[in-house]
Structures are given as structure tokens and as C-alpha cells.
Design an enzyme around this catalytic site. Structure first.
Site, short mmCIF file in Angstrom:
data_model
loop_
_atom_site.label_atom_id
_atom_site.label_comp_id
_atom_site.label_asym_id
_atom_site.label_seq_id
_atom_site.Cartn_x
_atom_site.Cartn_y
_atom_site.Cartn_z
N CYS A 1 1.19 -1.32 -0.22
CA CYS A 1 0.21 -0.05 -0.52
C CYS A 1 1.06 0.68 -0.18
CB CYS A 1 -0.91 0.08 0.66
SG CYS A 1 -0.23 -0.47 2.80
N1 LIG Z 1 -4.62 -4.46 4.83
C1 LIG Z 1 -3.24 -3.43 3.83
O1 LIG Z 1 -4.19 -2.41 3.64
C2 LIG Z 1 -3.21 -4.33 2.74
C3 LIG Z 1 -2.54 -3.90 1.86
C4 LIG Z 1 -1.58 -4.35 0.93
C5 LIG Z 1 -0.86 -5.51 0.86
N2 LIG Z 1 -1.60 -6.61 2.26
C6 LIG Z 1 -1.48 -7.58 2.54
O2 LIG Z 1 -2.10 -8.22 2.58
C7 LIG Z 1 -2.02 -9.30 3.47
C8 LIG Z 1 -3.51 -10.33 4.19
O3 LIG Z 1 -3.59 -8.31 4.55
P1 LIG Z 1 -4.78 -8.41 5.04
O4 LIG Z 1 -4.62 -7.29 5.72
O5 LIG Z 1 -6.00 -8.53 4.32
O6 LIG Z 1 -4.31 -8.82 6.48
P2 LIG Z 1 -6.12 -9.68 7.83
O7 LIG Z 1 -6.65 -9.03 7.27
O8 LIG Z 1 -4.18 -10.29 9.21
O9 LIG Z 1 -6.35 -11.30 7.37
C9 LIG Z 1 -5.50 -12.52 7.13
C10 LIG Z 1 -5.75 -13.36 6.32
O10 LIG Z 1 -4.98 -14.62 6.44
C11 LIG Z 1 -5.10 -16.20 6.90
N3 LIG Z 1 -4.53 -16.32 7.31
C12 LIG Z 1 -3.25 -15.88 8.13
N4 LIG Z 1 -2.63 -17.09 9.08
C13 LIG Z 1 -2.99 -17.52 7.90
C14 LIG Z 1 -2.28 -19.53 8.27
N5 LIG Z 1 -1.04 -19.42 8.53
N6 LIG Z 1 -2.45 -20.11 7.04
C15 LIG Z 1 -3.81 -19.47 6.42
N7 LIG Z 1 -4.21 -18.71 6.25
C16 LIG Z 1 -4.31 -17.39 7.06
C17 LIG Z 1 -6.11 -15.33 8.04
O11 LIG Z 1 -7.35 -15.93 8.73
P3 LIG Z 1 -7.73 -16.60 9.76
O12 LIG Z 1 -9.80 -16.25 9.46
O13 LIG Z 1 -7.88 -17.93 10.48
O14 LIG Z 1 -7.21 -15.54 10.95
C18 LIG Z 1 -6.89 -13.30 7.44
O15 LIG Z 1 -7.75 -13.95 6.38
C19 LIG Z 1 -0.61 -9.25 4.22
O16 LIG Z 1 0.18 -10.13 3.31
C20 LIG Z 1 -0.91 -8.11 3.88
O17 LIG Z 1 0.66 -7.08 4.04
C21 LIG Z 1 -2.27 -6.15 3.32
#
Ligand SMILES: NC(=O)c1ccc[n+]([C@@H]2O[C@H](COP(=O)([O-])OP(=O)(O)OC[C@H]3O[C@@H](n4cnc5c(N)ncnc54)[C@H](OP(=O)(O)O)[C@@H]3O)[C@@H](O)[C@H]2O)c1
Length: 359
Positions: free
Chosen positions: A149
Site C-alpha cells: 500500500c
Molecule cells: N491491510 C492492508 O492495507 C494491506 C495492503 C496491501 C497488502 N496487504 C497484505 O495483504 C495480506 C493480507 O492482509 P490483510 O490486511 O487482509 O490481513 P488480515 O486482515 O490479518 O487477514 C489475514 C488472512 O490470512 C489468514 N491467515 C493468517 N494466517 C494464516 C495461515 N498460517 N494459513 C492460512 N491462512 C492464514 C487469516 O485467516 P484467519 O481467519 O484464520 O485468521 C485471514 O483470512 C498481507 O500479506 C498484507 O501484508 C495488506
């Protein structure tokens, strides 16, 4: 026939936004959504804003490859590495929202992410999914490393000026502010309401993992080794990133007339806005604002737009660029859908059209 897509890590913030966007996309059908902690539960329990009858399932790659052709990975970094590899081996296409395939040099990845990259050969296959810079490559890619981001806001802000010989590439400062959803949906003390509300703070000063990503892409554009000062700040709002970027210009007296290209002359003020307008003229999601207008996060909230304004500071012979995005859309899920549209030859704005035209 509709494209079958799966969303791995569908219970988080980026996953939820992807579900919302893809439910409104005319060319795709969501066939699987995963969550480890909520496997078996209906998706609407975590996203009451969505009318969807699907249930979460576990990440079981062998089972999932039968269900979809394109996989969006919204998983934490490190977890994504192997899942991307398994899916690639199974002949599938992947858009990975994590950082695992963004950094081309595995030693740089290891230095900043404190873990070795297990599939360095696959890094070469991954295309950095910033359409404004890599549209042609994205079209034929099987692995998209969807940009971070902060890097999206920073790179789009600096890119038009970056090739210019007048830019002092050692002087770039990126000062960014992000809403709390940037940290994901996991409860963590600094991101709780009573900790973050009514407060602004810098964090990960000199150590934020998006630094090498910004440097990599600016180095590719300028063909020089670029290092930046990048300082992120947490601000008390749900979503949005505002980056203010400072770039010094070299002393014009050092240049021969030949070196002052058309673009070089443009950097000294009057034609600066035009240079940016021209660079992004065909881009559906980058809006270069008219002189004197200021980007703000509210104006891009819920959209895939990146708003940019560029200023020339005559006293300091420098540029100040301000860019705003929604971290969950142009900074993540919106950009992922834009990448999918390019990969599959769909209209690039499909599923991403704002509800009303911008005035
Ligand atoms: N948030 C942002 O603004 C943003 C922007 C760009 C990129 N990103 C990237 O996009 C990715 C997701 O971000 P997010 O903000 O959506 O994160 P998040 O809200 O913490 O969601 C993470 C997801 O991954 C799952 N997960 C976690 N550990 C896992 C494992 N060991 N095996 C399988 N599933 C697992 C979680 O499932 P559970 O339901 O089991 O917890 C949840 O569905 C990250 O790599 C982040 O760095 C985020």
C-alpha cells in the site's frame, strides 16, 4: 463462461474487500474463500455487509486447485511463499497480495523479512503488479506480486519525475500516513481503538519493510541505485494513505543544454503539472489534480483511484508531491482486481467503477 476465482485469507480486511468487489464483477464467480480460524462458518458472519451464502474453508491446496483457475492470496507473508509455489506448480494463476514475491533479490527479502526465500527461482516469474508501470508484463504473467500500500502511493507519486536528470536521487523523502486497517484484522495492542484514537505516531522508522520495495522500483525506473528515507505514521482513521514526498532538484547551472531535456525543463514549475498529466493521461485510476488542489483520503475512500498533486518549491529548488489512495483498494484489493482484468483481457475498470462520476 465465468472465471472461477478463489480468495485465500478471505476473512481479513483485504479478503473482505476482494469478496465485495468480485461479487459486483460481471466476469467472475467466487468458488472458494478460506479462513483457518473460521473454517466451516458462513462468510456473512464476519462480513455482515455482504449477502453471500458461501462458507469459509481451510487452505488445502490439493482440494482448492480443483475449484478455481485464479487465486487471490490475502495471506501473511511467509505463509504465501509456499502456497504460491504449490498453485504455480498446479498450473494456476496467482495474484499474491503479500510481500513474498515483490522483492526481486532474495538476499534483500531475507534482510528485511528475516526469513530466507524458499523459491528464489520463482521470484523471476513474478511480475510486480503496478499496472501504470508494468501493464504489458502483467498481461502475460502467471504470478502477480501485488504491490504494497505505501509503495503504491510513493511510486505512483514519484514515477513521472524519476527519469529526469534534474532529480537528486539521493534526496528522496517519503512521509506517509496510514489508517489502522493497514495493519490487518488481527487484534494487536497499538492498533486498538483506545491506543490509536486521538493520536498520531511514527513507527518502524528506518526499518519499515516497504522501504526496499520503494527503492527497488525507483531504481528500476531511474536505472540507478536509489535509497529513500521512508517514515510511516499511524493515524486514527479506518482506511486511507496520504504520502508527502520531497525530492530535491540539482542546481541547474550544472547542466549542459543537452541534458535539459523537454522533461528537464518541465521540472522547474510551470510545466510540472503538465508533465504529470501527460504521464498518466491514459490511466483510468490515477488522477493528477489541477494546480492548487490537494489530494485527501476521503476523496479516494472506497475507490481504486490514486490522486496526485505536484508542487515546485522555488525557494528550495525541490518538488513536493502529495498522493492519496485507499490502502485496501488501490493499495491492495482494487489493484488486485485491476491486475486480474488486465491478465484476462476484461475491461480494466470492470468491478472497480465508482458509483458516480468525479466532478
Ligand atoms: N491491510 C492492508 O492495507 C494491506 C495492503 C496491501 C497488502 N496487504 C497484505 O495483504 C495480506 C493480507 O492482509 P490483510 O490486511 O487482509 O490481513 P488480515 O486482515 O490479518 O487477514 C489475514 C488472512 O490470512 C489468514 N491467515 C493468517 N494466517 C494464516 C495461515 N498460517 N494459513 C492460512 N491462512 C492464514 C487469516 O485467516 P484467519 O481467519 O484464520 O485468521 C485471514 O483470512 C498481507 O500479506 C498484507 O501484508 C495488506
Amino acid at each position: 463462461m465465468l472465471l472461477k476465482v478463489a480468495i485465500l485469507g478471505g476473512s481479513g480486511y483485504t479478503g473482505g474487500e476482494l469478496i465485495r468487489l468480485l461479487l459486483n464483477h460481471s466476469q467472475v464467480k467466487i468458488t472458494a474463500i478460506t479462513s483457518e480460524r473460521s473454517a466451516g462458518k458462513p462468510v456473512y458472519l464476519l462480513f455482515p455487509n455482504l449477502r453471500i451464502s458461501d462458507r469459509f474453508e481451510h487452505v488445502d491446496v490439493k482440494k482448492l486447485v480443483e475449484k478455481a483457475d485464479l487465486f487471490f492470496l490475502c495471506l501473511p507473508h511467509k505463509t504465501s511463499q509456499d502456497v504460491v509455489y504449490q498453485l504455480y506448480k498446479a498450473g494456476k494463476k496467482v495474484i499474491d497480495l503479500s510481500a513474498d514475491y515483490r522483492i526481486k533479490d532474495p538476499s534483500v527479502y531475507e534482510e528485511w523479512y528475516k526469513t530466507p526465500h524458499l523459491y528464489p527461482a520463482l521470484l523471476k516469474k513474478a511480475v510486480y503488479g503496478l499496472p501504470e508501470l508494468y501493464r504489458k508484463k502483467i498481461k502475460n504473467a502467471r504470478i502477480i506480486a501485488n504491490p504494497g500500500c505505501y509503495p503504491t502511493s510513493a511510486i505512483l507519486g514519484i514515477a513521472p519525475a524519476m527519469k529526469n536528470p534534474a532529480v537528486d536521487i539521493d534526496s528522496i523523502i517519503v512521509d506517509s500516513k496510514s489508517g489502522v486497517s493497514g495493519a490487518g484484522r488481527n487484534p494487536d495492542l497499538p492498533f486498538m481503538f483506545s491506543e490509536a484514537n486521538e493520536s498520531v505516531k511514527a513507527y518502524a522508522v528506518t526499518t519499515h519493510r516497504h522501504t526496499p520495495e520503494i527503492e527497488q522500483e525507483l531504481s528500476f525506473i531511474s536505472k540507478k541505485d536509489v535509497k529513500v528515507n521512508f517514515t510511516p505514521h499511524l493515524i486514527p482513521m479506518d482506511r486511507g494513505i496520504l504520502s508527502t514526498i520531497y525530492v530535491k532538484l540539482k542546481n541547474r547551472k550544472q547542466f549542459t543544454p543537452a541534458l535539459l531535456s523537454e522533461a528537464g525543463r518541465a521540472l522547474d514549475g510551470s510545466q510540472l503539472n503538465e508533465l504529470y498529466q501527460k504521464f498518466y493521461a491514459k490511466e483510468p485510476f490515477v488522477r493528477v489534480l489541477k494546480s492548487g488542489k490537494y489530494p485527501n483520503t476521503k476523496a479516494v475512500k472506497g475507490t481504486n483511484f490514486c490522486d496526485i498533486a505536484v508542487f515546485f518549491d522555488k525557494r528550495k529548488n525541490s518538488l513536493i508531491i502529495v498522493s492519496a489512495i485507499d490502502n485496501l483498494l488501490k493499495g491492495a484489493s482494487g489493484q488486485a482486481v485491476q491486475n486480474m482484468n488486465i491478465m484476462y483481457g476484461f475491461e480494466e475498470t470492470e468491478g472497480l467503477k465508482p458509483f458516480a462520476p468525479y466532478p
